[in-house]
Motif scaffolding. Sequence first.
Motif, PDB file in Angstrom:
ATOM      1  N   ARG A   3       0.834  -1.210   0.000  1.00  0.00           N
ATOM      2  CA  ARG A   3       0.000   0.000   0.000  1.00  0.00           C
ATOM      3  C   ARG A   3       0.868   1.258   0.000  1.00  0.00           C
ATOM      4  O   ARG A   3       0.589   2.222  -0.710  1.00  0.00           O
ATOM      5  N   THR A   4       1.903   1.246   0.810  1.00  0.00           N
ATOM      6  CA  THR A   4       2.766   2.422   0.950  1.00  0.00           C
ATOM      7  C   THR A   4       3.582   2.661  -0.318  1.00  0.00           C
ATOM      8  O   THR A   4       3.805   3.803  -0.714  1.00  0.00           O
ATOM      9  N   ALA A   5       4.001   1.582  -0.961  1.00  0.00           N
ATOM     10  CA  ALA A   5       4.849   1.710  -2.144  1.00  0.00           C
ATOM     11  C   ALA A   5       4.117   2.363  -3.297  1.00  0.00           C
ATOM     12  O   ALA A   5       4.675   3.201  -4.003  1.00  0.00           O
ATOM     13  N   GLY A   6       2.864   1.992  -3.503  1.00  0.00           N
ATOM     14  CA  GLY A   6       2.089   2.576  -4.596  1.00  0.00           C
ATOM     15  C   GLY A   6       2.742   2.431  -5.953  1.00  0.00           C
ATOM     16  O   GLY A   6       2.537   3.253  -6.848  1.00  0.00           O
ATOM     17  N   GLY A   7       3.543   1.382  -6.119  1.00  0.00           N
ATOM     18  CA  GLY A   7       4.224   1.167  -7.385  1.00  0.00           C
ATOM     19  C   GLY A   7       5.480   1.999  -7.579  1.00  0.00           C
ATOM     20  O   GLY A   7       6.137   1.902  -8.618  1.00  0.00           O
ATOM     21  N   ASN A   8       5.829   2.814  -6.578  1.00  0.00           N
ATOM     22  CA  ASN A   8       6.984   3.712  -6.709  1.00  0.00           C
ATOM     23  C   ASN A   8       8.222   3.213  -5.968  1.00  0.00           C
ATOM     24  O   ASN A   8       9.270   3.856  -6.024  1.00  0.00           O
ATOM     25  N   TYR A   9       8.071   2.113  -5.229  1.00  0.00           N
ATOM     26  CA  TYR A   9       9.189   1.579  -4.454  1.00  0.00           C
ATOM     27  C   TYR A   9       9.306   0.075  -4.699  1.00  0.00           C
ATOM     28  O   TYR A   9       8.295  -0.618  -4.848  1.00  0.00           O
ATOM     29  N   THR A  10      10.520  -0.414  -4.703  1.00  0.00           N
ATOM     30  CA  THR A  10      10.758  -1.849  -4.729  1.00  0.00           C
ATOM     31  C   THR A  10      10.565  -2.396  -3.327  1.00  0.00           C
ATOM     32  O   THR A  10      11.044  -1.801  -2.357  1.00  0.00           O
ATOM     33  N   ILE A  11       9.844  -3.504  -3.201  1.00  0.00           N
ATOM     34  CA  ILE A  11       9.615  -4.120  -1.894  1.00  0.00           C
ATOM     35  C   ILE A  11      10.547  -5.318  -1.747  1.00  0.00           C
ATOM     36  O   ILE A  11      10.515  -6.250  -2.551  1.00  0.00           O
ATOM     37  N   SER A  12      11.403  -5.264  -0.727  1.00  0.00           N
ATOM     38  CA  SER A  12      12.349  -6.349  -0.448  1.00  0.00           C
ATOM     39  C   SER A  12      12.055  -6.921   0.933  1.00  0.00           C
ATOM     40  O   SER A  12      11.731  -6.187   1.865  1.00  0.00           O
ATOM     41  N   THR A  13      12.152  -8.225   1.041  1.00  0.00           N
ATOM     42  CA  THR A  13      11.980  -8.900   2.322  1.00  0.00           C
ATOM     43  C   THR A  13      13.298  -9.550   2.700  1.00  0.00           C
ATOM     44  O   THR A  13      13.939 -10.199   1.863  1.00  0.00           O
ATOM     45  N   VAL A  14      13.713  -9.370   3.951  1.00  0.00           N
ATOM     46  CA  VAL A  14      14.932 -10.032   4.421  1.00  0.00           C
ATOM     47  C   VAL A  14      14.530 -11.161   5.362  1.00  0.00           C
ATOM     48  O   VAL A  14      13.730 -10.974   6.285  1.00  0.00           O
ATOM     49  N   LEU A  15      15.046 -12.347   5.073  1.00  0.00           N
ATOM     50  CA  LEU A  15      14.718 -13.546   5.833  1.00  0.00           C
ATOM     51  C   LEU A  15      16.000 -14.115   6.431  1.00  0.00           C
ATOM     52  O   LEU A  15      16.872 -14.600   5.711  1.00  0.00           O
ATOM     53  N   LEU A  16      16.128 -14.023   7.758  1.00  0.00           N
ATOM     54  CA  LEU A  16      17.284 -14.559   8.464  1.00  0.00           C
ATOM     55  C   LEU A  16      16.918 -15.912   9.049  1.00  0.00           C
ATOM     56  O   LEU A  16      15.813 -16.089   9.574  1.00  0.00           O
ATOM     57  N   GLY A  17      17.834 -16.873   8.991  1.00  0.00           N
ATOM     58  CA  GLY A  17      17.557 -18.181   9.566  1.00  0.00           C
ATOM     59  C   GLY A  17      18.752 -19.093   9.506  1.00  0.00           C
ATOM     60  O   GLY A  17      19.818 -18.727   8.995  1.00  0.00           O
ATOM     61  N   GLY A  18      18.561 -20.305  10.033  1.00  0.00           N
ATOM     62  CA  GLY A  18      19.607 -21.303   9.968  1.00  0.00           C
ATOM     63  C   GLY A  18      19.460 -22.134   8.714  1.00  0.00           C
ATOM     64  O   GLY A  18      20.432 -22.441   8.032  1.00  0.00           O
ATOM     65  N   ASP A  19      18.216 -22.486   8.400  1.00  0.00           N
ATOM     66  CA  ASP A  19      17.892 -23.203   7.171  1.00  0.00           C
ATOM     67  C   ASP A  19      16.488 -22.770   6.775  1.00  0.00           C
ATOM     68  O   ASP A  19      15.502 -23.239   7.338  1.00  0.00           O
ATOM     69  N   THR A  20      16.407 -21.847   5.838  1.00  0.00           N
ATOM     70  CA  THR A  20      15.114 -21.248   5.472  1.00  0.00           C
ATOM     71  C   THR A  20      14.391 -22.026   4.385  1.00  0.00           C
ATOM     72  O   THR A  20      13.421 -21.537   3.822  1.00  0.00           O
ATOM     73  N   THR A  21      14.852 -23.239   4.086  1.00  0.00           N
ATOM     74  CA  THR A  21      14.177 -24.052   3.079  1.00  0.00           C
ATOM     75  C   THR A  21      12.707 -24.232   3.454  1.00  0.00           C
ATOM     76  O   THR A  21      12.383 -24.676   4.548  1.00  0.00           O
ATOM     77  N   GLY A  22      11.835 -23.877   2.565  1.00  0.00           N
ATOM     78  CA  GLY A  22      10.396 -23.963   2.836  1.00  0.00           C
ATOM     79  C   GLY A  22       9.795 -22.622   3.189  1.00  0.00           C
ATOM     80  O   GLY A  22       8.676 -22.311   2.784  1.00  0.00           O
ATOM     81  N   LEU A  23      10.537 -21.808   3.940  1.00  0.00           N
ATOM     82  CA  LEU A  23      10.023 -20.490   4.306  1.00  0.00           C
ATOM     83  C   LEU A  23      10.103 -19.527   3.127  1.00  0.00           C
ATOM     84  O   LEU A  23       9.186 -18.728   2.917  1.00  0.00           O
ATOM     85  N   ASP A  24      11.191 -19.617   2.367  1.00  0.00           N
ATOM     86  CA  ASP A  24      11.345 -18.679   1.252  1.00  0.00           C
ATOM     87  C   ASP A  24      10.258 -18.883   0.196  1.00  0.00           C
ATOM     88  O   ASP A  24       9.785 -17.929  -0.418  1.00  0.00           O
ATOM     89  N   GLY A  25       9.823 -20.128   0.013  1.00  0.00           N
ATOM     90  CA  GLY A  25       8.763 -20.396  -0.962  1.00  0.00           C
ATOM     91  C   GLY A  25       7.447 -19.744  -0.597  1.00  0.00           C
ATOM     92  O   GLY A  25       6.673 -19.354  -1.478  1.00  0.00           O
ATOM     93  N   LYS A  26       7.186 -19.599   0.703  1.00  0.00           N
ATOM     94  CA  LYS A  26       5.932 -18.989   1.155  1.00  0.00           C
ATOM     95  C   LYS A  26       5.907 -17.482   0.915  1.00  0.00           C
ATOM     96  O   LYS A  26       4.846 -16.862   0.978  1.00  0.00           O
TER      97      LYS A  26
END
Length: 319
Positions: A28-51
Amino acid sequence: MKEILVIAEHRQNELRDITFEMLTLADRTAGGNYTISTVLLGGDTTGLDGKLSGMCDRLIVMNDPALADYSADAYLAVLSRLITDRKPSITLIGHTAMGMDLGPALAVRTGIPYASDCIALELDDGQLNVERQIYGGKINTHLKLKPADTYLAGIRPGNVEPMSAGDKSTQLLDVAAPEFSEGQRRQFIEYIEAAMEDVDIAAADILVSVGRGIGKPENIPVAESFAQKIGATLSCSRPVADEGWLPKSRQVGTSGKTVRPKVYIALGISGAYQHQAGMKNAQTIIAVNTDPAAPIFNVAHYGIVGNVMAVLPELEKHF
């Protein structure tokens, strides 16, 4: 393109709802004017990144055994370096136990302006405006943060609909975690599960909530029977929990739980602002109260002025 960074939160290999709520707010905040990036920290993120695929433009994954579970010093070291290097326009973190611990320290470490417990955001020509509630939700305030290149905002859980799917072409960036072994004074040891509650009212699609207007504890089974017949879960306002008529786990409000059911039926609840703060985002609110001036009618979609015990049998006929 400028960037909005979302810090994903997970526990015991499950992404928390606040992650998807922040993605909704970021979109909503980006309104198409910002790239949205998510940072995922973990030990083994297999399965979480797909979600998270399709829900953001970039997914930045850092895997390291020390990041498997939230650890304040490790997360602080990694995220402060990431924010300093990337300089996103705004970084979103949940106003959760993790976020309330990490957010202020992250703001101090990076020297960027920080607004906690936000319910709405706006980027006006790069400057952050936020909406927050004060005095227990009685007043909404609109604040403009001082000009800065980057901001940090803590987002209140349960305030927006979690993003359930997306159609973005997500770029996966597998990034090596920087060295952060020095200076770790706090470390994750183990999860200690809280005692199981009899029911999770935050997960219910329909809630029948009782207040002091129910009259006496002997009338609680009547409301519970009604709730069972319509496939609802029974909840309550603070006075009912304080009296011990229902357990604290059933309480809705600022000192209880924030809920977003499809239908919320308030029986004999006056609707003080503390209670409204916990339920006003329900899709449909039906209120029954003897007082036509009760505050609950200000947020209700449908209202009935009358005695709860007299109205319940008639209300049941329409479900």
